[in-house]
Design a protein around this motif. Structure first.
Motif, PDB file in Angstrom:
ATOM      1  N   ASP A   1       7.436  -3.924  -9.005  1.00 63.53           N
ATOM      2  CA  ASP A   1       8.952  -3.409  -9.721  1.00 63.53           C
ATOM      3  C   ASP A   1      10.052  -4.248  -9.133  1.00 63.53           C
ATOM      4  OD1 ASP A   1      10.030  -3.486 -12.545  1.00 63.53           O
ATOM      5  OD2 ASP A   1       9.974  -1.039 -11.862  1.00 63.53           O
TER       6      ASP A   1
ATOM      7  N   ASN B   1      13.562  -5.185 -11.140  1.00 62.77           N
ATOM      8  CA  ASN B   1      14.069  -4.441 -11.760  1.00 62.77           C
ATOM      9  C   ASN B   1      15.580  -3.768 -11.354  1.00 62.77           C
ATOM     10  OD1 ASN B   1      14.842  -1.766 -12.938  1.00 62.77           O
ATOM     11  ND2 ASN B   1      13.181  -0.756 -12.318  1.00 62.77           N
TER      12      ASN B   1
ATOM     13  N   GLU C   1      17.351  -0.957 -11.322  1.00 59.90           N
ATOM     14  CA  GLU C   1      17.270   0.042 -11.045  1.00 59.90           C
ATOM     15  C   GLU C   1      16.219   0.435  -9.132  1.00 59.90           C
ATOM     16  OE1 GLU C   1      15.729   3.228 -13.640  1.00 59.90           O
ATOM     17  OE2 GLU C   1      17.555   1.844 -15.371  1.00 59.90           O
ATOM     18  N   ARG C   2      16.375  -0.176  -8.956  1.00 60.21           N
ATOM     19  CA  ARG C   2      14.544  -0.525  -7.789  1.00 60.21           C
ATOM     20  C   ARG C   2      15.507  -1.055  -6.725  1.00 60.21           C
ATOM     21  NH1 ARG C   2       8.928   0.680  -8.850  1.00 60.21           N
ATOM     22  NH2 ARG C   2       9.736   0.981  -6.005  1.00 60.21           N
TER      23      ARG C   2
END
Length: 202
Positions: free
Chosen positions: A157, A160, A162-163
């Motif tokens: 991921d 992303n 958010e990561r």
């Protein structure tokens, strides 16, 4: 520890490859592969030499490589740390492998082939940016090209936000260097690095 030591034992565990895994490999760029490679600003360059392996990150404005024709890529060697590990390997063993990423895409492009290092003046100046040009260009002859299964990127991921890691939670470059050499002046290195990097990008 149970260790696999033969190709036959591996095939017993993993079985046959799918049709898609076999037919995706080509010896030259298809129009679709060309579009993917042109969209990539970053790659990892793997080389092999008589005394070491190397995997080097490469990035550029726009496309990280220039497509010269369906079987040839040019990769400018912009300024770095002057270790020239990749270049030293190539002059002794021309085999190379490229893994190209496209931000936002889970499709990874792979190129295996051979390379030479060119210092042809016309080629160097053709990559000029802000009045500067690379000291050499890695010219890759494509042996095979294909796209990688997207599962690794999907599992990670990586696109992303958010990561994304908070850089403040990670060691700085100066801290990494001080861990290798106890008396290294990490504070001054970290303080001066952003400006030094900006002035020596090309």
């Amino acid at each position: 520890m149970s260790i696999i030591r033969t190709a036959e034992a591996l095939h017993e565990i993993y079985g046959e490859t799918s049709e898609a895994s076999r037919i995706k490999v080509t010896t030259s760029l298809t129009p679709e592969y060309r579009r993917m490679i042109e969209a990539s600003p970053f790659l990892a360059l793997s080389t092999v030499g008589p005394d070491r392996l190397d995997c080097s990150p490469r990035g550029d404005r726009g496309g990280v490589v220039r497509i010269e024709d369906e079987r040839t890529l040019s990769l400018p060697d912009w300024r770095g740390n002057n270790r020239i590990d990749s270049l030293l390997n190539i002059v002794r063993d021309p085999r190379v492998a490229l893994m190209l990423l496209v931000p936002g895409s889970s499709t990874v492009m792979r190129v295996n082939g051979s390379a030479v290092i060119s210092v042809e003046e016309a080629l160097l100046t053709s990559f000029e940016i802000d009045g500067k040009h690379p000291r050499s260009v890695i010219v890759v002859s494509i042996g095979e090209v294909y796209f990688q299964c997207a599962r690794a990127v999907m599992r990670a991921d990586i696109w992303n936000p958010e990561r994304f890691a908070d850089p403040r939670s990670l060691p700085t470059a100066g801290s990494l260097l001080k861990a290798a050499k106890a008396d290294f002046e990490k504070e001054s290195y970290d303080r001066e690095w952003p400006d030094r990097a900006a002035k020596s990008m090309w």
